[in-house]
Motif scaffolding. Structure first.
Motif, mmCIF file in Angstrom:
data_model
loop_
_atom_site.group_PDB
_atom_site.id
_atom_site.type_symbol
_atom_site.label_atom_id
_atom_site.label_comp_id
_atom_site.label_asym_id
_atom_site.label_seq_id
_atom_site.Cartn_x
_atom_site.Cartn_y
_atom_site.Cartn_z
ATOM 1 N N MET A 1 35.973 49.470 28.651
ATOM 2 C CA MET A 1 37.048 48.678 28.827
ATOM 3 C C MET A 1 38.137 48.977 29.667
ATOM 4 O O MET A 1 38.677 47.955 30.005
ATOM 5 C CB MET A 1 37.766 49.403 27.103
ATOM 6 N N THR A 2 38.109 49.943 30.502
ATOM 7 C CA THR A 2 38.815 50.310 31.652
ATOM 8 C C THR A 2 38.387 49.588 32.938
ATOM 9 O O THR A 2 39.242 49.266 33.583
ATOM 10 C CB THR A 2 38.902 51.796 31.895
ATOM 11 N N GLU A 3 37.038 49.220 32.882
ATOM 12 C CA GLU A 3 36.367 48.579 34.200
ATOM 13 C C GLU A 3 36.917 47.112 34.285
ATOM 14 O O GLU A 3 37.440 46.677 35.096
ATOM 15 C CB GLU A 3 35.020 48.506 34.091
ATOM 16 N N LEU B 1 40.643 43.467 36.609
ATOM 17 C CA LEU B 1 41.852 42.544 36.524
ATOM 18 C C LEU B 1 43.166 43.107 37.469
ATOM 19 O O LEU B 1 43.663 42.172 37.982
ATOM 20 C CB LEU B 1 42.431 42.076 35.167
ATOM 21 N N ALA B 2 43.383 44.150 37.639
ATOM 22 C CA ALA B 2 44.548 44.738 38.187
ATOM 23 C C ALA B 2 44.142 44.669 39.766
ATOM 24 O O ALA B 2 45.044 44.421 40.487
ATOM 25 C CB ALA B 2 44.771 46.200 37.837
ATOM 26 N N LEU B 3 42.968 44.885 40.054
ATOM 27 C CA LEU B 3 42.462 44.518 41.592
ATOM 28 C C LEU B 3 42.564 43.157 42.067
ATOM 29 O O LEU B 3 43.050 42.807 43.085
ATOM 30 C CB LEU B 3 41.101 45.184 41.959
ATOM 31 N N ALA C 1 45.626 39.056 44.947
ATOM 32 C CA ALA C 1 46.219 37.978 44.757
ATOM 33 C C ALA C 1 47.725 38.007 45.556
ATOM 34 O O ALA C 1 48.182 37.188 46.199
ATOM 35 C CB ALA C 1 46.466 37.315 43.512
ATOM 36 N N ALA C 2 48.384 39.128 44.964
ATOM 37 C CA ALA C 2 49.700 39.252 45.387
ATOM 38 C C ALA C 2 50.007 39.623 46.744
ATOM 39 O O ALA C 2 50.888 39.260 47.652
ATOM 40 C CB ALA C 2 50.298 40.543 44.625
ATOM 41 N N ILE C 3 48.934 40.406 47.459
ATOM 42 C CA ILE C 3 49.100 40.721 48.957
ATOM 43 C C ILE C 3 48.652 39.193 49.579
ATOM 44 O O ILE C 3 49.182 39.166 50.552
ATOM 45 C CB ILE C 3 48.024 41.880 49.157
#
Length: 86
Positions: free
Chosen positions: A1-3, A8-10, A15-17
């Protein structure tokens, strides 16, 4: 579940960068364009002033004399202001 959450966070960070980098590049290009437009406007004003001076028959010697008188008047005004304050 954490992967999947980590993935998604990466992806969100990438995308933000990417968007931030694109905005910075866009801003830099816009500033460069603004500076070029400003230089063109200043050159047009200088050219117009020179054309007006040439049309008026005003010579460089007359301009130097005029600036000299203005400098002397400015010095006199500064002296008067200092005298009034004292």
């Amino acid at each position: 579940m954490t992967e999947p959450l980590l993935a998604l966070a990466l992806l969100g960070a990438i995308a933000a960068i990417s968007i931030g980098g694109a905005r910075i590049v866009s801003w830099l290009l816009d500033r460069r364009d603004h500076a070029a437009v400003q230089r063109a406007k200043e050159a047009a004003v200088v050219a117009q002033a020179r054309a007006e001076l040439a049309a008026s028959g005003w010579t460089a010697e007359e301009e130097a004399a005029f600036q000299s008188i203005r400098a002397q008047q400015g010095a006199s005004l500064r002296h008067l202001r200092e005298v009034r304050r004292a």
